[in-house]
Design a protein around this motif. Structure first.
Motif, PDB file in Angstrom:
ATOM      1  N   SER A  86       0.817  -1.217   0.000  1.00 47.15           N
ATOM      2  CA  SER A  86       0.000   0.000   0.000  1.00 47.15           C
ATOM      3  C   SER A  86       0.850   1.266   0.000  1.00 47.15           C
ATOM      4  O   SER A  86       0.387   2.330  -0.404  1.00 47.15           O
ATOM      5  CB  SER A  86      -0.959  -0.001   1.194  1.00 47.15           C
ATOM      6  OG  SER A  86      -0.248  -0.122   2.410  1.00 47.15           O
ATOM      7  N   SER A 118      -6.782   5.251  -1.731  1.00 45.16           N
ATOM      8  CA  SER A 118      -7.696   4.362  -2.443  1.00 45.16           C
ATOM      9  C   SER A 118      -8.637   3.643  -1.474  1.00 45.16           C
ATOM     10  O   SER A 118      -9.358   2.738  -1.875  1.00 45.16           O
ATOM     11  CB  SER A 118      -6.910   3.325  -3.250  1.00 45.16           C
ATOM     12  OG  SER A 118      -6.120   2.514  -2.376  1.00 45.16           O
ATOM     13  N   ASP A 119      -8.632   4.047  -0.201  1.00 42.07           N
ATOM     14  CA  ASP A 119      -9.531   3.446   0.780  1.00 42.07           C
ATOM     15  C   ASP A 119     -10.994   3.642   0.388  1.00 42.07           C
ATOM     16  O   ASP A 119     -11.338   4.632  -0.278  1.00 42.07           O
ATOM     17  CB  ASP A 119      -9.319   4.082   2.162  1.00 42.07           C
ATOM     18  CG  ASP A 119      -8.205   3.403   2.937  1.00 42.07           C
ATOM     19  OD1 ASP A 119      -7.909   2.231   2.649  1.00 42.07           O
ATOM     20  OD2 ASP A 119      -7.635   4.041   3.835  1.00 42.07           O
ATOM     21  N   ASN A 196      -2.252   3.004  -1.691  1.00 38.08           N
ATOM     22  CA  ASN A 196      -2.856   2.024  -2.586  1.00 38.08           C
ATOM     23  C   ASN A 196      -3.492   0.858  -1.830  1.00 38.08           C
ATOM     24  O   ASN A 196      -3.214   0.650  -0.643  1.00 38.08           O
ATOM     25  CB  ASN A 196      -1.778   1.477  -3.529  1.00 38.08           C
ATOM     26  CG  ASN A 196      -1.041   2.576  -4.254  1.00 38.08           C
ATOM     27  OD1 ASN A 196      -1.654   3.489  -4.799  1.00 38.08           O
ATOM     28  ND2 ASN A 196       0.288   2.508  -4.240  1.00 38.08           N
ATOM     29  N   LYS A 197      -4.296   0.089  -2.521  1.00 36.89           N
ATOM     30  CA  LYS A 197      -4.833  -1.133  -1.941  1.00 36.89           C
ATOM     31  C   LYS A 197      -3.722  -2.175  -1.854  1.00 36.89           C
ATOM     32  O   LYS A 197      -2.794  -2.169  -2.667  1.00 36.89           O
ATOM     33  CB  LYS A 197      -5.996  -1.665  -2.782  1.00 36.89           C
ATOM     34  CG  LYS A 197      -7.221  -0.750  -2.765  1.00 36.89           C
ATOM     35  CD  LYS A 197      -8.357  -1.330  -3.596  1.00 36.89           C
ATOM     36  CE  LYS A 197      -9.576  -0.416  -3.549  1.00 36.89           C
ATOM     37  NZ  LYS A 197     -10.688  -0.938  -4.369  1.00 36.89           N
TER      38      LYS A 197
END
Length: 228
Positions: A86, A118-119, A196-197
Motif C-alpha cells: 500500500s 484508495s480506501d 494504494n490497496k
C-alpha cells in the motif's frame, strides 16, 4: 523497517522496488523485516535471498513488532512503511529529502495537498474522524497521524518507552517524541503520497478491537499530554 504478517507474496514485489529507491538516495542502509513470533510462511527464506535482516517479534500485536524493529535498528535513521504494497517506495526520496531539512519526523501523508488514498469511503470517514480526534487531543500538527509511512531519528525512538499493542502505537510514538524533544522544538512535516490497496492477501485489522483500542489509547495519551 517492514512489519510482516504473512506478507511473503507482497515482499517479493516490494524488495526490488525498495532497494532501487534506497540506492538512489546513496546512504548506507539495511532492510529490517519483523515477522510473527512463529513463522507462518517463507518470509525468513525470502529475507535470506535478498539480504534483509530478519527477526521474529517477541511481544504481541503491531505495537510489539514495532518495538522489536526499533530495538534492532542499527542505522541513524529509521524509515517505516507497510509491507502489503500500500506504500509505494517511489515516495521514499521525497520523504527523505524533507526529513533532511531538519525535522524530527516526516510522514508520507494521504491528506495533504497532492496526497491520494484508495480506501473505501467508509474507511476514509473513519480515518478522518480518528485523525481529527487525535490531532486535537494530542496537539500534533499533522493531518495524517495514523499512517505508518514515516522516517525518524533512530536515537530518539530508542529513548522512548512504547506501551501500545495495536496500531495506536503510531500516535503514541508521535506524542512521546514530542514530549521527549519539547513541544516548542518538536518539528513534524508531511510529504504527499498515494495510498494504494494491498497487493495480495487480506487485511489483518479487526474492526471492533481496533476501535476500542484507539478510544482507550486516546484517553490515556490525552492525560499524558496534560501531565507532560
Amino acid at each position: 523497517m517492514l512489519l510482516a504478517y504473512k506478507e511473503e507474496e507482497n515482499l517479493r514485489v516490494l524488495f526490488p522496488k525498495l532497494k532501487q529507491e534506497l540506492d538512489v538516495i546513496g546512504e548506507e542502509y539495511e532492510i529490517i523485516v519483523i515477522d510473527t513470533k512463529e513463522p507462518l510462511d517463507h518470509t525468513r527464506e525470502l529475507c535470506e535471498e535478498v539480504g534483509a535482516r530478519y527477526f521474529n517479534q517477541e511481544e504481541p500485536g503491531f505495537g510489539g513488532a514495532y518495538r522489536k524493529g526499533i530495538q534492532v535498528a542499527a542505522m541513524d535513521k529509521l524509515l517505516a512503511l507497510d509491507s502489503d504494497g500500500s506504500h509505494d517506495p517511489m515516495y521514499i526520496a521525497s520523504i527523505y529529502q524533507k526529513f533532511m531539512e531538519g525535522y524530527d519526523v516526516v510522514i508520507g501523508s494521504r491528506y495533504v495537498k497532492g496526497g491520494v488514498t484508495s480506501d473505501a469511503k467508509s474507511s476514509q470517514v473513519m480515518s478522518w474522524m480518528l485523525n481529527t480526534a487525535y490531532r486535537i487531543c494530542l496537539g500534533i500538527k499533522a493531518k495524517d497521524i495514523s499512517t505508518n509511512f514515516r522516517i525518524y531519528h533512530t536515537e530518539q525512538l530508542k529513548q522512548i518507552t512504547l506501551n501500545c499493542t495495536n496500531y495506536d502505537v503510531l500516535e503514541e510514538i508521535l506524542l512521546k517524541l514530542k514530549l521527549l524533544v519539547g513541544k516548542k522544538e518538536f518539528r513534524i512535516a508531511e510529504s504527499p503520497i498515494s495510498f494504494n490497496k494491498r497487493l495480495y492477501g487480506e487485511s489483518k485489522r479487526q474492526l471492533i478491537p481496533f476501535i476500542l483500542s484507539y478510544i482507550k489509547t486516546l484517553v490515556r495519551l490525552f492525560a499524558m499530554r496534560l501531565h507532560g
